[in-house]
Design a protein around this motif. Structure first.
Motif, PDB file in Angstrom:
ATOM      1  N   ASN A 124      -7.560   3.360  -2.246  1.00  0.00           N
ATOM      2  CA  ASN A 124      -7.434   4.502  -1.325  1.00  0.00           C
ATOM      3  C   ASN A 124      -8.105   5.746  -1.901  1.00  0.00           C
ATOM      4  OD1 ASN A 124      -5.946   2.949   0.438  1.00  0.00           O
ATOM      5  ND2 ASN A 124      -3.961   3.615  -0.359  1.00  0.00           N
ATOM      6  N   THR A 148       0.191  -2.789  -5.811  1.00  0.00           N
ATOM      7  CA  THR A 148       0.417  -1.407  -5.346  1.00  0.00           C
ATOM      8  C   THR A 148      -0.576  -0.465  -6.021  1.00  0.00           C
ATOM      9  OG1 THR A 148       2.745  -1.984  -5.148  1.00  0.00           O
ATOM     10  CG2 THR A 148       2.193   0.341  -4.977  1.00  0.00           C
ATOM     11  N   LEU A 178      -8.489  -5.167  -0.758  1.00  0.00           N
ATOM     12  CA  LEU A 178      -8.608  -5.414  -2.202  1.00  0.00           C
ATOM     13  C   LEU A 178      -9.612  -6.510  -2.544  1.00  0.00           C
ATOM     14  CD1 LEU A 178      -4.834  -5.181  -3.229  1.00  0.00           C
ATOM     15  CD2 LEU A 178      -6.545  -3.370  -3.078  1.00  0.00           C
ATOM     16  N   TYR A 188      -4.014  -0.885  -4.419  1.00  0.00           N
ATOM     17  CA  TYR A 188      -4.135  -0.179  -3.132  1.00  0.00           C
ATOM     18  C   TYR A 188      -4.332   1.310  -3.365  1.00  0.00           C
ATOM     19  CZ  TYR A 188      -2.947  -4.064   0.005  1.00  0.00           C
ATOM     20  OH  TYR A 188      -2.972  -5.230   0.737  1.00  0.00           O
ATOM     21  N   GLN A 189      -3.541   1.855  -4.283  1.00  0.00           N
ATOM     22  CA  GLN A 189      -3.665   3.302  -4.520  1.00  0.00           C
ATOM     23  C   GLN A 189      -5.062   3.658  -5.020  1.00  0.00           C
ATOM     24  OE1 GLN A 189      -0.336   5.449  -6.005  1.00  0.00           O
ATOM     25  NE2 GLN A 189      -1.599   6.819  -7.249  1.00  0.00           N
ATOM     26  N   ASP A 209       0.857  -1.169   0.000  1.00  0.00           N
ATOM     27  CA  ASP A 209       0.000   0.000   0.000  1.00  0.00           C
ATOM     28  C   ASP A 209       0.910   1.241   0.000  1.00  0.00           C
ATOM     29  OD1 ASP A 209      -1.654   2.118   0.654  1.00  0.00           O
ATOM     30  OD2 ASP A 209      -2.923   0.916   1.983  1.00  0.00           O
TER      31      ASP A 209
END
Ligand code: FES
Length: 317
Positions: A130, A123, A158, A126-127, A58
């Motif tokens: 978010n 990654t 996720l 996660y972005q 993350d």
């Protein structure tokens, strides 16, 4: 010059069949920088090799770099050293994160990862989660037992965005996407990472559905590049040196013998570090870094793997 960090291994455990999940933290008072989705770092391995690994975490997790390292005994030794030699407490050097696979803003994002190629996409996922962005993550692999990060995805943030396509469970990702691709909104951006054949298949499928090139994003890793061919001559314009590149050596090796050091990293035509400007001559591009248009322009060359179609290549070095 890329900034380097002294790091220490904080955690390491094995997931799947042979994937080491490794987290580094700073070994000094200098904190590790924040990361962006899609970024990778160069890792100076205990056996002296330098290899690139995508950051897999993350991006809101600060102060660590986390990687997934697949042990591939058939590779040139990088992955075996990374898997076997990097243990908790080990200190080594890594580069600052670099991003050749950035996320761009899109109405919808489709992330399609094959095997260990899932790492940069995690990654990204996660972005996007978010940011409450619209996206889907597809994880294609042989079986849950062989793959890493499966429990983390299933039991975390996720989970609701992810679809698994495991062969062992009878799920053919090819069949799935060949049907699903027509329902992906045309303004979506598609990202893929995984084995070369897998990625080529994803890219081809997206192209047949008329997704424009700038909506198809890819990152290759661990490619076997054929670097041999006929001998040719390099002219290093700035020093005036003329260097012969023999059949079985790379331009990079020939330049080093002549005392010309070029910054390099992957030596596989993947990372772009060894890029040089071409003044004259026609490169024989062997890399997977440049786009087809960039290759056709012949303005630059990656000297770790590419050769020359012309008998003489003049470089701005
Ligand atoms: Fe990575 Fe040449 S060193 S492309």
């Amino acid at each position: 010059m890329t900034a380097q960090y002294d790091v220490v291994v904080k955690n390491r455990h094995v997931e799947g069949a042979n994937i080491a999940v490794i987290a580094f933290e700073s070994a000094t008072a200098t904190p590790l920088p924040n990361i962006a989705a899609g970024a990778h770092i160069d890792v100076h391995l205990p056996n002296g090799m330098i290899r690139q690994y995508s950051l897999c975490q993350d991006p809101n997790q600060h102060g660590i770099f986390r990687l997934g390292v697949l042990k591939d005994p058939a590779s040139r030794g990088g992955s075996v050293s990374a898997f076997d030699d990097i243990q908790v407490g080990q200190q080594l050097q890594v580069s600052e994160p670099r991003n050749l696979f950035p996320l761009v803003q899109a109405e919808h994002t489709v992330l399609i990862g094959g095997g260990i190629g899932i790492t940069p996409l995690i990654t990204m996922a996660y972005q996007l989660a978010n940011e409450c962005a619209s996206f889907e993550l597809h994880y294609c692999g042989s079986s849950p037992e062989q793959c890493a990060f499966v429990d983390e995805i299933k039991n975390g943030l996720l989970a609701e965005f992810t679809q698994f396509h495991f062969k062992s469970e009878g799920a053919s990702h090819r069949q799935f996407f060949e049907s699903a691709i027509q329902y992906i909104k045309p303004e979506s951006h598609i990202y893929t990472c995984g084995p070369v054949g897998f990625m080529d298949w994803v890219i081809n499928l997206a192209q047949t559905q008329h997704f424009p090139e700038n909506q198809i994003h890819k990152e290759y890793f661990q490619v076997e590049v054929e670097t041999s061919g006929d001998a040719f001559e390099i002219v290093a314009e700035r020093s005036g040196k003329i260097i012969m590149v023999n059949a079985e050596e790379t331009i990079l090796q020939a330049l080093a013998k002549a005392g010309i050091e070029i910054e390099m990293s992957c030596e596989q035509g993947v990372c772009g570090t060894c890029m040089c400007d071409v003044i004259e001559g026609e490169p024989d591009h062997r890399d997977v870094y440049f786009t087809d248009e960039e290759k056709a322009s012949n303005e630059q060359i990656l000297v770790c793997c590419s050769r020359s179609k012309s008998a003489r290549l003049v470089l701005d070095i």
